[in-house]
Design a protein around this motif. Structure first.
Motif, PDB file in Angstrom:
ATOM      1  N   SER A 136       0.855  -1.191   0.000  1.00  0.00           N
ATOM      2  CA  SER A 136       0.000   0.000   0.000  1.00  0.00           C
ATOM      3  C   SER A 136       0.884   1.232   0.000  1.00  0.00           C
ATOM      4  N   MET A 137       0.325   2.366  -0.428  1.00  0.00           N
ATOM      5  CA  MET A 137       1.109   3.604  -0.299  1.00  0.00           C
ATOM      6  C   MET A 137       1.347   3.937   1.174  1.00  0.00           C
TER       7      MET A 137
ATOM      8  N   ASN B  38       2.124  -1.113  -4.606  1.00  0.00           N
ATOM      9  CA  ASN B  38       1.700  -0.200  -3.538  1.00  0.00           C
ATOM     10  C   ASN B  38       0.617   0.753  -4.042  1.00  0.00           C
ATOM     11  N   PRO B  39      -0.657   0.335  -3.930  1.00  0.00           N
ATOM     12  CA  PRO B  39      -1.737   1.196  -4.445  1.00  0.00           C
ATOM     13  C   PRO B  39      -2.132   2.298  -3.465  1.00  0.00           C
ATOM     14  N   THR B  40      -2.761   3.330  -4.043  1.00  0.00           N
ATOM     15  CA  THR B  40      -3.508   4.280  -3.230  1.00  0.00           C
ATOM     16  C   THR B  40      -4.891   3.661  -2.962  1.00  0.00           C
TER      17      THR B  40
ATOM     18  N   ILE C 264      -3.260  13.815  -4.871  1.00  0.00           N
ATOM     19  CA  ILE C 264      -2.963  12.892  -5.974  1.00  0.00           C
ATOM     20  C   ILE C 264      -2.934  13.682  -7.282  1.00  0.00           C
TER      21      ILE C 264
ATOM     22  N   PRO D  92       4.600   1.689  -7.250  1.00  0.00           N
ATOM     23  CA  PRO D  92       3.481   2.511  -6.796  1.00  0.00           C
ATOM     24  C   PRO D  92       2.359   2.525  -7.834  1.00  0.00           C
TER      25      PRO D  92
ATOM     26  N   GLU E   7      -0.370   4.906  -7.454  1.00  0.00           N
ATOM     27  CA  GLU E   7      -0.954   5.901  -6.552  1.00  0.00           C
ATOM     28  C   GLU E   7      -1.125   7.259  -7.207  1.00  0.00           C
TER      29      GLU E   7
ATOM     30  N   PHE F  10       0.846  10.289  -5.820  1.00  0.00           N
ATOM     31  CA  PHE F  10       0.714  10.771  -4.426  1.00  0.00           C
ATOM     32  C   PHE F  10       2.074  10.885  -3.748  1.00  0.00           C
TER      33      PHE F  10
END
Ligand code: NDP
Length: 244
Positions: free
Chosen positions: A136-137, A178-180, A204, A236, A238, A241
């Motif tokens: 994750s972020m 690593n998602p948002t 974002i 990432p 994300e 972000f």
């Protein structure tokens, strides 16, 4: 993402809902044999109807002995997606032993256990493999009440690097995604409040949360030979972000 996984067997944890469920569907559509592991049987029954031929395993991955019993003899696996996780929110001063242990057991210890089972099999068969850990972020930044969850994801960053180092000589790659925020059942439970969501959205650059498909595409890329020289990384998803 159009990739061909024919002839390969994949195992996906947390397959009942959200990102794990769509990952199973994408792998199934790309020709892989899939072992779908999750906790709620009804989810696995409906998924098996959507993806005929998948193998469903119902187990609580937070329980070491039950996991060993369910997956210890899972057989040949070429691709592993460690996706199952829980978010148990508490401010620092109220963190309990139960929520701390449960979070680390599901989010991190099960990654060690399932990856050991799978990697030992790859090494015994002398075949290459790819493992993707869903992080994750918040492995990099934290939020109020997410201390325990973000600690599990931060620890996953180092676990991914260490696994990549030790398994690399066996031609097993290990990477993280690593998602948002993604509006899965987990995402909706925590980010449906527009005021809370706005705090993140405002940071974002791409101005939106991730779609499940964005995360699945990243997973498939890292599972595939298209990322054949990438290991120990954290990709990432994300929208920029972490750059702001
Ligand atoms: P969901 O909660 O929507 O789905 C998680 C799945 O994992 C469910 O099927 C759940 O089963 C299963 N699961 C949870 N605990 C266990 C367990 N102990 N044993 C077996 N299966 C279990 O989550 P997402 O799809 O949103 O999340 C997937 C991954 O992505 C997680 O690692 C999460 O941390 C990460 N992530 C998610 C983000 C988001 O905003 N959604 C953002 C960044 C990362 P059941 O429902 O039956 O418990």
């Amino acid at each position: 993402m159009q990739l061909n996984f024919s002839g390969l067997r994949a195992l996906v944890t947390g397959a009942g809902k959200g990102i794990g469920r769509d990952t199973v569907k994408a792998l199934h559509a790309s020709g892989a044999s899939v072992v779908a592991v999750s906790r709620t049987d009804a989810d696995l029954v409906s998924l098996s109807k959507e993806c005929p031929g998948i193998e469903a395993v119902c187990v609580d991955l937070g329980n070491w002995e039950a996991t060993e019993q369910a997956l210890g003899r899972v057989g040949a696996v070429d691709l592993l997606v460690n996706n199952a996780a829980v978010v148990l929110m508490q401010p620092f001063l109220e963190i309990t032993k139960e929520t701390f242990d449960r979070s680390f057991n599901v989010n991190l210890r099960s990654v060690v256990q399932v990856s050991q089972i799978v990697a030992r099999g790859m090494i015994a068969r002398g075949v290459p493999g790819s493992i993707v850990n869903i992080s994750s972020m918040v492995a990099h930044v934290t939020y109020p009440n997410l201390i325990t969850y973000s600690s599990t994801k931060s620890a996953m960053t180092m676990l991914t690097k260490a696994m990549a180092m030790e398994l690399g000589p066996h031609k097993i790659r290990v990477n993280a995604v690593n998602p948002t925020v993604v509006m899965t059942p987990m995402g909706k439970a925590y980010w449906s409040d527009p005021h809370k969501a706005k705090v993140i959205l405002d940071r974002i650059p791409l101005g939106r949360f991730a779609e499940v498909e964005n995360v699945v595409d990243a997973i498939l890329f890292l599972l595939s030979d298209r990322s054949g020289m990438t290991t120990g990384s954290a990709l990432p998803v994300e929208g920029g972000f972490l750059a702001t």
